[in-house]
Every structure is written in C-alpha cells, then in structure tokens.
Scaffold this motif. Structure first.
Motif, mmCIF file in Angstrom:
data_model
loop_
_atom_site.group_PDB
_atom_site.id
_atom_site.type_symbol
_atom_site.label_atom_id
_atom_site.label_comp_id
_atom_site.label_asym_id
_atom_site.label_seq_id
_atom_site.Cartn_x
_atom_site.Cartn_y
_atom_site.Cartn_z
ATOM 1 N N ALA A 161 13.818 12.494 48.489
ATOM 2 C CA ALA A 161 14.905 12.935 49.369
ATOM 3 C C ALA A 161 16.274 12.666 48.751
ATOM 4 O O ALA A 161 16.467 11.688 48.022
ATOM 5 C CB ALA A 161 14.809 12.232 50.722
ATOM 6 N N LEU A 162 17.206 13.542 49.069
ATOM 7 C CA LEU A 162 18.619 13.364 48.756
ATOM 8 C C LEU A 162 19.337 13.120 50.080
ATOM 9 O O LEU A 162 19.067 13.804 51.069
ATOM 10 C CB LEU A 162 19.188 14.610 48.084
ATOM 11 C CG LEU A 162 18.544 15.010 46.765
ATOM 12 C CD1 LEU A 162 19.104 16.351 46.293
ATOM 13 C CD2 LEU A 162 18.785 13.939 45.712
ATOM 14 N N SER A 163 20.243 12.145 50.081
ATOM 15 C CA SER A 163 20.981 11.870 51.314
ATOM 16 C C SER A 163 22.459 11.674 51.007
ATOM 17 O O SER A 163 22.851 11.426 49.859
ATOM 18 C CB SER A 163 20.405 10.646 52.040
ATOM 19 O OG SER A 163 20.514 9.493 51.238
ATOM 20 N N HIS A 164 23.249 11.792 52.049
ATOM 21 C CA HIS A 164 24.696 11.634 51.948
ATOM 22 C C HIS A 164 25.170 10.885 53.184
ATOM 23 O O HIS A 164 24.773 11.220 54.303
ATOM 24 C CB HIS A 164 25.373 13.005 51.860
ATOM 25 C CG HIS A 164 26.862 12.948 51.801
ATOM 26 N ND1 HIS A 164 27.548 12.541 50.677
ATOM 27 C CD2 HIS A 164 27.797 13.219 52.735
ATOM 28 C CE1 HIS A 164 28.847 12.588 50.923
ATOM 29 N NE2 HIS A 164 29.029 12.996 52.163
ATOM 30 N N ILE A 165 25.987 9.868 52.979
ATOM 31 C CA ILE A 165 26.617 9.150 54.091
ATOM 32 C C ILE A 165 28.109 9.367 53.980
ATOM 33 O O ILE A 165 28.710 9.170 52.923
ATOM 34 C CB ILE A 165 26.275 7.645 54.069
ATOM 35 C CG1 ILE A 165 24.786 7.439 54.325
ATOM 36 C CG2 ILE A 165 27.099 6.894 55.106
ATOM 37 C CD1 ILE A 165 24.332 5.985 54.295
ATOM 38 N N SER A 166 28.705 9.773 55.099
ATOM 39 C CA SER A 166 30.124 10.111 55.130
ATOM 40 C C SER A 166 30.636 9.966 56.553
ATOM 41 O O SER A 166 29.865 10.021 57.506
ATOM 42 C CB SER A 166 30.282 11.554 54.647
ATOM 43 O OG SER A 166 31.463 12.143 55.068
ATOM 44 N N ASN A 167 31.949 9.811 56.708
ATOM 45 C CA ASN A 167 32.520 9.717 58.055
ATOM 46 C C ASN A 167 33.119 11.035 58.541
ATOM 47 O O ASN A 167 33.844 11.056 59.529
ATOM 48 C CB ASN A 167 33.542 8.575 58.149
ATOM 49 C CG ASN A 167 34.743 8.774 57.252
ATOM 50 O OD1 ASN A 167 35.235 9.884 57.084
ATOM 51 N ND2 ASN A 167 35.227 7.685 56.677
ATOM 52 N N ALA A 168 32.818 12.121 57.867
ATOM 53 C CA ALA A 168 33.284 13.459 58.261
ATOM 54 C C ALA A 168 34.803 13.523 58.377
ATOM 55 O O ALA A 168 35.343 14.222 59.219
ATOM 56 C CB ALA A 168 32.618 13.896 59.561
ATOM 57 N N SER A 169 35.491 12.751 57.536
ATOM 58 C CA SER A 169 36.960 12.709 57.470
ATOM 59 C C SER A 169 37.632 12.199 58.740
ATOM 60 O O SER A 169 38.798 12.483 58.981
ATOM 61 C CB SER A 169 37.520 14.084 57.098
ATOM 62 O OG SER A 169 37.094 14.439 55.796
#
Length: 172
Positions: free
Chosen positions: A137-145
């Motif tokens: 799996a590839l994942s991304h964690i972000s706060n959506a700006s």
C-alpha cells in the motif's frame, strides 16, 4: 499518560473489544518520507481494524475502520473513517481508505502543521490461500491545508490481513 501508552492501549482494544466481530485486523510495516528538508524519515508499524463491509458503491464494498501507526522517530497517528475493498477475480483485490485522525508530533522536524491529519491509502493485495492476505500500500498523511503548514508525509507499507470473521474465511 504517555502517547505510547495511548497508542498501545488503542491497538490492544482492537483485539479485545469489538474486534472479535471485525472483518479484518491488518498489521503492517513500512517506510515514511516526510515532505520537508529538515525531516527525519524512517520506518513505522501500523495496525488497522476493518469492520464488516456492509455497503457497496461502484463495485467497492466499504465499511468503517480505524488505524494507528507509530513511527521510529516517535510520531503517532490514530484515526478512523471509511475503508474500501474490491475483489479482482479469485485471489487479487484493491483496497483504499480515508481516515481522519489525531497526529502526535514528537519533534519539530516532523511537524505536519496540525494535530488534525487525514490518512488516505491505496493498495493492491493477494490471498495467501490460508484465509489471510498480503497487500502493498501507498499512503499519504496531510492536513488538507487547514494547518499553518502542510508538508505531508508519504509512505509505503507491506500489510498482512487476518480475517477474524468466520463468514469471511468461508467465502475465501
């Protein structure tokens, strides 16, 4: 109470509460890449709980889920949301999830700009023939700006899926 106690308590609760009625418990190991020049990238471990997928949309089965991951540098993410799966024949499948949650930052170097972060994940997996599965799996964690900064973090993981439901094991 330390953040590690909270993390391990949440993971343990996956196994001793409603997890006995879960679709899957997913354990994984991976490597993360914080998108900052000063960050400390490294390995991490993750544990997900996937409830029964009771709904279908565009060929995907989906349901609720929860996740927790701890990074070798001390950062922790815990969250919950939707998890999706679509079978591709008899042994292959694709998976995805969107899980907002809380990010416990351990150092300024790996600050993601907010305590609120969203983990999105996409993966492909295969049945191992014994009732369990493996996926990449590839994942991304972000706060959506929504935070002061939004460097984000990308990761790759090898995930092992263990169905806990007799219904799911009989169908595979």
């Amino acid at each position: 109470m330390s953040r590690y106690t909270i993390f391990f308590g949440l993971v343990a609760s996956l196994f001793f509460s409603e997890a006995s009625h879960a679709q899957d418990i997913v354990l994984g190991i991976g490597y993360n890449d914080f998108n900052s020049d000063i960050s400390e990238d490294g390995g991490y471990v993750t544990a997900d709980y996937h409830a029964h997928r009771n709904w279908t949309l565009f060929g995907f089965e989906y349901g609720l889920g929860a996740t927790g991951q701890i990074h070798e540098t001390g950062e922790i993410f815990v969250g919950g949301g939707l998890q999706f799966r679509r079978d591709l024949g008899d042994v292959w499948f694709v998976e995805a999830s969107v899980m907002p949650g809380y990010y416990f930052n351990n150092s300024r170097r790996n600050d993601l700009g907010s305590d609120f972060e969203i983990r999105s994940l996409m993966g492909i997996g295969r049945s191992l023939g014994n009732g369990s599965y493996v996926s990449l799996a590839l994942s991304h964690i972000s706060n959506a700006s929504i935070g002061s900064e939004n460097p984000g973090m990308n990761a790759i993981s090898l995930r092992f899926h263990f169905p806990l439901s007799e219904h799911r094991q009989r169908n595979r």
